[in-house]
Motif scaffolding. Structure first.
Motif, mmCIF file in Angstrom:
data_model
loop_
_atom_site.group_PDB
_atom_site.id
_atom_site.type_symbol
_atom_site.label_atom_id
_atom_site.label_comp_id
_atom_site.label_asym_id
_atom_site.label_seq_id
_atom_site.Cartn_x
_atom_site.Cartn_y
_atom_site.Cartn_z
ATOM 1 N N UNK A 39 15.548 38.315 34.635
ATOM 2 C CA UNK A 39 15.065 38.693 36.260
ATOM 3 C C UNK A 39 16.061 39.474 37.129
ATOM 4 N N UNK A 40 17.206 39.868 36.509
ATOM 5 C CA UNK A 40 18.196 40.712 37.196
ATOM 6 C C UNK A 40 18.575 39.864 38.493
ATOM 7 N N UNK A 41 18.492 38.355 38.269
ATOM 8 C CA UNK A 41 18.842 37.701 39.347
ATOM 9 C C UNK A 41 20.323 37.067 39.336
ATOM 10 N N UNK A 42 21.149 37.306 40.227
ATOM 11 C CA UNK A 42 22.516 36.720 40.088
ATOM 12 C C UNK A 42 22.619 35.242 40.305
ATOM 13 N N UNK A 43 22.044 34.491 39.593
ATOM 14 C CA UNK A 43 21.884 32.987 39.929
ATOM 15 C C UNK A 43 23.125 32.455 39.010
ATOM 16 N N UNK A 44 24.288 32.648 39.481
ATOM 17 C CA UNK A 44 25.599 32.687 38.793
ATOM 18 C C UNK A 44 25.869 31.272 38.783
ATOM 19 N N UNK A 45 25.501 30.301 39.513
ATOM 20 C CA UNK A 45 25.745 28.979 39.304
ATOM 21 C C UNK A 45 25.202 28.344 37.787
ATOM 22 N N UNK A 71 35.676 33.961 37.274
ATOM 23 C CA UNK A 71 34.541 34.715 36.458
ATOM 24 C C UNK A 71 34.174 35.920 37.344
ATOM 25 N N UNK A 72 33.791 36.858 36.393
ATOM 26 C CA UNK A 72 33.515 38.271 36.917
ATOM 27 C C UNK A 72 32.234 38.695 36.303
ATOM 28 N N UNK A 73 31.479 39.358 36.979
ATOM 29 C CA UNK A 73 30.173 39.934 36.518
ATOM 30 C C UNK A 73 30.198 41.495 36.703
ATOM 31 N N UNK A 74 30.484 42.123 35.472
ATOM 32 C CA UNK A 74 31.095 43.430 35.773
ATOM 33 C C UNK A 74 32.342 43.496 36.330
ATOM 34 N N UNK A 109 33.789 33.234 45.017
ATOM 35 C CA UNK A 109 35.022 33.946 45.448
ATOM 36 C C UNK A 109 34.914 34.596 46.828
ATOM 37 N N UNK A 110 36.033 34.432 47.482
ATOM 38 C CA UNK A 110 36.049 34.942 48.869
ATOM 39 C C UNK A 110 35.379 36.051 49.104
ATOM 40 N N UNK A 111 35.608 37.111 48.311
ATOM 41 C CA UNK A 111 35.063 38.402 48.725
ATOM 42 C C UNK A 111 33.794 38.713 47.810
ATOM 43 N N UNK A 112 33.041 37.636 47.460
ATOM 44 C CA UNK A 112 31.941 37.847 46.661
ATOM 45 C C UNK A 112 30.637 38.397 47.759
ATOM 46 N N UNK A 113 29.928 39.414 47.025
ATOM 47 C CA UNK A 113 28.933 40.211 47.650
ATOM 48 C C UNK A 113 27.748 40.110 46.622
ATOM 49 N N UNK A 114 26.778 39.434 47.135
ATOM 50 C CA UNK A 114 25.371 39.115 46.610
ATOM 51 C C UNK A 114 24.863 40.630 46.214
#
Length: 407
Positions: free
Chosen positions: A316-322, A343-346, A357-362
């Motif tokens: 679904x290209x959904x960053x449901x990272x939980x 954990x990194x996504x790309x 992560x503090x600097x996380x951007x959806x």
């Protein structure tokens, strides 16, 4: 469609001196489809294999194990369309009948033949179709038939899978060529659905099993499509000894060089299975580092890679990272400090210190999720070990393909 995967150029699959292949149509499942393959090996060839650990192993797997224990293998026979699994004593008998028929064509003993089957489980092997087609496969034998054989062993695969490499050993050119099939029911704990890799190098008999096991662990043991381990998984290494290079008799530099080339071919084939996973739209690399040992890294990587919730989120290209964090948590590493991992996504850091992560951007994570090839990287921060697993997403087509598999 497969993810960034095309069938190999037939000219790129290099002949291996001492190996000839032939294909024919037996009409096992579909009329006119080439579904039967013979592989002839030169006298003196050495063969080793690793097979499924599924307790409900197929009849051909049992026969292969018996024949390999005797040694001196001269031929392989492979059919698609029928797995000959869950067929009891009758299935064993039909696998042996097939070996006997092949043996007559080559004027060898039946114990010198290895049988392989793939397809529908719990149905009798149609030897009334297979045996009459064997002479046509025998007549088709040629050193250049690797591409035809790669296509003939497919089941739900969309793209044929093959790869070649060459290297120099003691100043001589050595060739490695392999083919494999697999698209669904892929979660082996030893190998792939079916894989055959040959080299004209000479390897001492005592090293063959070590070599095939180590190569499998670097490649086919690192791929999953759906978490199901087949009844028929088989990975076979063939060494014909036809190259002019000296026999590899110990685990020295020549052994390492050949293993690296074999592993390159096997990794390409294993990744191709994930790229061609049933209904796949995304190819994912799960890389876990900083573990105490490779086993725990692989354990966590597989937990992520085979999670249906993770796989559907990627579709679904959904960053449901939980879902990724949950998979790490239930992987079974009991003393894991979740506050220490990252954990990194790309290239996007998504989790650290036990949370987001503090600097996380959806938006940044969503952009990564839209790509066809995605890497998930996990750092455990508890050692130097690492492991990588390859997988694909779950799409609507996966359900459709498997719902209609027998029709």
């Amino acid at each position: 469609m497969p993810v960034n995967l095309a069938a190999p150029d037939p000219a790129s699959l290099l002949p291996v001196p001492g190996v000839r292949l032939g294909v024919a149509s037996a009409g096992i499942k579909k009329p006119g489809r080439r579904d039967l393959t013979l592989i002839e090996l030169a006298p003196g060839s050495r063969v080793a294999g690793v097979f499924t650990q599924n307790r409900f192993c197929a009849a051909p797997v049992a026969v292969c194990r018996e024949h390999l224990a005797r040694g001196d293998i001269r031929a392989l026979v492979i059919n698609t369309g029928n797995a000959n699994a869950g067929t009891g004593e009758e299935g064993l008998g039909r696998a042996r009948q097939t070996c006997s028929a092949v043996a007559r064509l080559f004027a060898i003993d039946a114990a010198q033949v290895l049988p392989f089957s793939t397809g529908v489980i719990l149905e009798p092997l149609p030897i009334d179709k297979i045996l009459p087609a064997l002479p046509a496969a025998h007549a088709d034998l040629a050193a250049e038939r690797w591409s035809d054989a790669a296509a003939a062993i497919m089941t739900t695969d969309i793209v044929a899978k093959g790869a070649s490499r060459q290297l120099r050993i003691a100043g001589k050119t050595v060739t490695v060529t392999g083919i494999a099939k697999g698209s669904g029911m892929i979660h082996p704990n030893m190998a792939t659905m079916l894989g055959f890799v040959a080299t004209d190098a000479a390897i001492a008999p005592a090293l063959m099993q070590r070599m095939v096991s180590e190569v499998a662990d670097l490649s086919f043991n690192c791929v999953t499509v759906d978490g199901d381990t087949s009844t028929n998984d088989s990975f076979v290494l063939i060494a014909t000894g036809q190259a002019a290079s000296p026999e590899i008799a110990d685990a020295g530099p020549d052994y390492s060089a050949l293993k690296a080339a074999l592993a390159e071919v096997a990794i390409e084939l294993a990744q191709a299975m994930a790229r061609d996973g049933e209904g796949a739209t995304k190819f994912m690399t799960i890389a876990v580092e900083g573990g105490r040992d490779r086993a725990e890294c692989k354990q966590i990587a597989y937990a992520i890679a085979r999670s249906p919730l993770v796989k559907t989120a990627f579709f679904a290209s959904d960053p449901n990272l939980g879902r990724i964090l949950a998979a790490i948590g239930y992987a079974g590493v009991q003393d894991l400090d979740v506050n220490a991992l990252k954990v990194w996504l790309g290239d996007v850091l998504v989790a650290e210190a036990g949370g987001r992560a503090a600097g996380y951007s959806e938006a940044a994570a969503a952009a990564v999720m839209k790509e066809a090839e995605i890497t998930v990287r996990v750092s455990l921060d508890r050692g130097d070990a690492r492991a990588t697993v390859w997988t694909c997403d779950f799409s609507y087509d996966y359900v459709k393909i498997n719902a209609e598999y027998r029709t």
